[in-house]
Design an enzyme around this catalytic site. Sequence first.
Site, PDB file in Angstrom:
ATOM      1  N   SER A 112       0.900  -1.741   0.120  1.00  0.00           N
ATOM      2  CA  SER A 112       0.025   0.113  -0.105  1.00  0.00           C
ATOM      3  C   SER A 112       0.565   1.732   0.064  1.00  0.00           C
ATOM      4  CB  SER A 112      -0.923  -0.190   1.494  1.00  0.00           C
ATOM      5  OG  SER A 112      -1.798   0.797   0.828  1.00  0.00           O
ATOM      6  N   ARG A 172     -11.539   5.865  10.861  1.00  0.00           N
ATOM      7  CA  ARG A 172     -10.755   4.473  10.413  1.00  0.00           C
ATOM      8  C   ARG A 172     -11.977   3.232  10.052  1.00  0.00           C
ATOM      9  NH1 ARG A 172      -6.679   1.841   9.674  1.00  0.00           N
ATOM     10  NH2 ARG A 172      -6.753  -0.158  10.607  1.00  0.00           N
ATOM     11  N   ASP A 229      -8.885  -6.287  -4.696  1.00  0.00           N
ATOM     12  CA  ASP A 229      -8.092  -4.992  -4.228  1.00  0.00           C
ATOM     13  C   ASP A 229      -8.765  -4.274  -4.782  1.00  0.00           C
ATOM     14  OD1 ASP A 229      -7.315  -3.166  -3.160  1.00  0.00           O
ATOM     15  OD2 ASP A 229      -5.067  -3.854  -2.697  1.00  0.00           O
ATOM     16  N   HIS A 255      -7.712  -5.027   0.287  1.00  0.00           N
ATOM     17  CA  HIS A 255      -6.148  -4.559   0.314  1.00  0.00           C
ATOM     18  C   HIS A 255      -5.862  -5.320   1.555  1.00  0.00           C
ATOM     19  CE1 HIS A 255      -4.518  -1.148  -0.769  1.00  0.00           C
ATOM     20  NE2 HIS A 255      -4.288  -0.426   0.790  1.00  0.00           N
ATOM     21  N   ASP A 256      -6.765  -5.692   2.293  1.00  0.00           N
ATOM     22  CA  ASP A 256      -5.324  -6.536   3.684  1.00  0.00           C
ATOM     23  C   ASP A 256      -5.254  -7.572   3.325  1.00  0.00           C
ATOM     24  OD1 ASP A 256      -5.908  -3.964   4.784  1.00  0.00           O
ATOM     25  OD2 ASP A 256      -8.011  -5.321   6.703  1.00  0.00           O
TER      26      ASP A 256
END
Lengths: 374, 203
Positions: A153, A223, A318, A351-352
Site C-alpha cells: 500500500s 477509520r 483489492d 486491500h488487506d
Amino acid sequence: MSGQSVGAVHSQRAHFDQPLQLRSGGVLPAYDLVYETYGTLNAAKSNAILVCHALSGHHHVAGHYADAPDNIGWWDNIVGPGRPLDTNRYFIVGVNNLGGCHGSTGPSTLNPSTGKPWGADFPIVAVIDWVHAQARLADLLGIDSWAAVMGGSLGGMQALRWSITYPERVRNSIVIAAAPKLSAQNIAFNDVARQAILTDPDFHGGHYYEHDTRPTRGLRLARMLGHITYLSDDQMGEKFGRELRNGSFAFDFDVEFEVESYLRYQGDKFAGYFDANTYLLMTKALDYFDPSREDDGDLVKTMARSKANFLIASFTTDWRFTPARSKEIVAALLANGRNVSYAEIDLNFGHDSFLMDDAHYHGVVEAYLRNIKL
Amino acid sequence: MSQPLNRPDFDVIAGWIEPGHKVLDLGCGDGSLLKHLIDSRGVRGWGVEIEDVNILAAIRNGINVIQGNLERGLDEFADQAFDHVVLSRTLQTVRHTEGILREMLRVGREAVVSFPNFAYWKNLRSVLDGRMPVSEDLPYQWYDSPNVRFFTLLDFEALCRQMGLIIRERSVLDEQGKPVDNADERELNFLGSLAVYRLTQLR
C-alpha cells in the site's frame, strides 16, 4: 505459518540535526526517527532490507516486546527465521515515518521552538520526505544500498519512490498492493475521512493536545470508512452477511447488524491509540503521491531513472488499489526494459490481503528474495 | 504448458535468437526456455504466465515473469518492445488465435511459434484406430487437454498467408525431436510431430 517469530525485540531512536527540506517547501530543523532492526547486518553491509509501513503502521514490524508479549509487529507473519524475510539471511529495518504517532517526530511530539506539541503546525510531509529521512537512517546504519526496499500500500509507494529518488541505493524494489498515484475515488475517500476529523468539535484546529482532548469521534469515523475500503465485498459477505446481533430487527439506530458492530469496534480501537493529526498527514501523503508529476505525468520517463529490479504484486479482490493500478507500474518498467516480475494473487481479503499469511503470496516473496544477490 | 525437460524446439528457437536480444516468452511455464536462452544465448528475457504455480516456479528460476492472460492481449507491453516474441507449444491452447499472433507482432519484431502438428501420421493413425492421439508432443487425454485448437502445419501456413504474415524460417521435428527433412510439403505435414516457425510482417 512457516518459520519462527524473531521473538523479543526492542526499538531504537536516532536523532538527526541536519535540517530536512520538505516537498511542501517547509523545513524540519531536526527530528527523531524510531526504528527496529532484526537479523544481523553482514560485513559487506549488503543484506539490508527496508520495510516501509502503510497508513497506520509503524516501526514495530515483527516480534514482540519483552514487557508486552501481546504487542506483536504488524507484519510479523513474513519476518523471522525461516520466513520469507529470513532474519538468518537478511538484516531487516522498520522505521516509523515522520509525522507518525509511534515515537518519530510528528504532530504529537514537542515542537522545540514552542515547547508544546506540534499539532497542526507540523509540516505536511510527502512520501519523498520519508524516503529522504529513511536515507539518513541508512547512512547512520552504514547501509549504502538496500538489498531490497519493500512495502504494501503506502509502504509500496515508498519502495517505488526509493527506486526513483535513490536509484543507486536500491537493488530491489518490492511494491505490493500499491498504485503509481491515487485515483479521484481514492482521494475522495481520503477527503471524507479528513472531513470527519476536521469537523469534530474536539479537533480544535489540530491543537487538541492543549485542550486535553482528542477528536476520537472523527478519527473513529475516518477509520470505519477506511476499513470498508480495505476489505472486499465478498469477504464482508462471508464474514458478516446480514447477521443480526439479536436475531431480529429492533427498528432503532443502535448496533443491529454484525458488520456495524465490527466496524464500530475497529473504529473505537483505532481511535483509542492513533493520532488524528497523523491520520490527516498520512492521507495527504497518499493524495500527493505521484512521482510521474516530475515528468508531466509520464511514468515511463519517471521509471527510466530507476535501476532496481522489481517485484510487483497485487490482489484480485483489492478494489482500493486494483491489479490494474499495479500493472501501470509494470508497464512503465517493461517500457524501460527493467527486470520486473508481477504476481496477481488470488486472495479474498481485499486491500488487506497484503498483510495475510498465504502460502502462495509468501512463496512468491520468498522465491524472489532468494534470488537476490547479497 | 511447458515441460521442463528435453525440449528439442528450445534448441531450434535458441538458434534463431541472437545474443543480447530482448525476448518475450508467452506461456513461459516455469521459465525453462528463457533460462535456456539466457544461459546459452545471453538474451534478456521476460515471460508471461497465467498459472500461480508457474509464476512461483519462474520467480524461483530467477526469470522475469508477468502474470497475465494471453486471451486478453498484451496491453502491458509497448509496440515493438522485443526482438522476439515466443509462443512455445501454447498456440493450440489459445482461443483468439489471430488476436495473439497480431499482438505478438505488435510487441515484437519477430514471432516464434511452435505447436504440435495434428496431421502427424501417428496422430492420424490413432484417430483412424478410433482414439484421440496421445504422444510426446500431445501428452494429454482428450478430457484433460488444455488444447482448444486442433490444426496442422498446412492449416497454420494458410492462416499466415491469410493474415499477411511472412514465414522467415520453419523447422519441423519428429517425435524424437530430430529435424524432418523433406521437400514435399504434404509429406512434411505427415512426418512432423512438432513445428517451429519464425514469423514477421511487413511494416
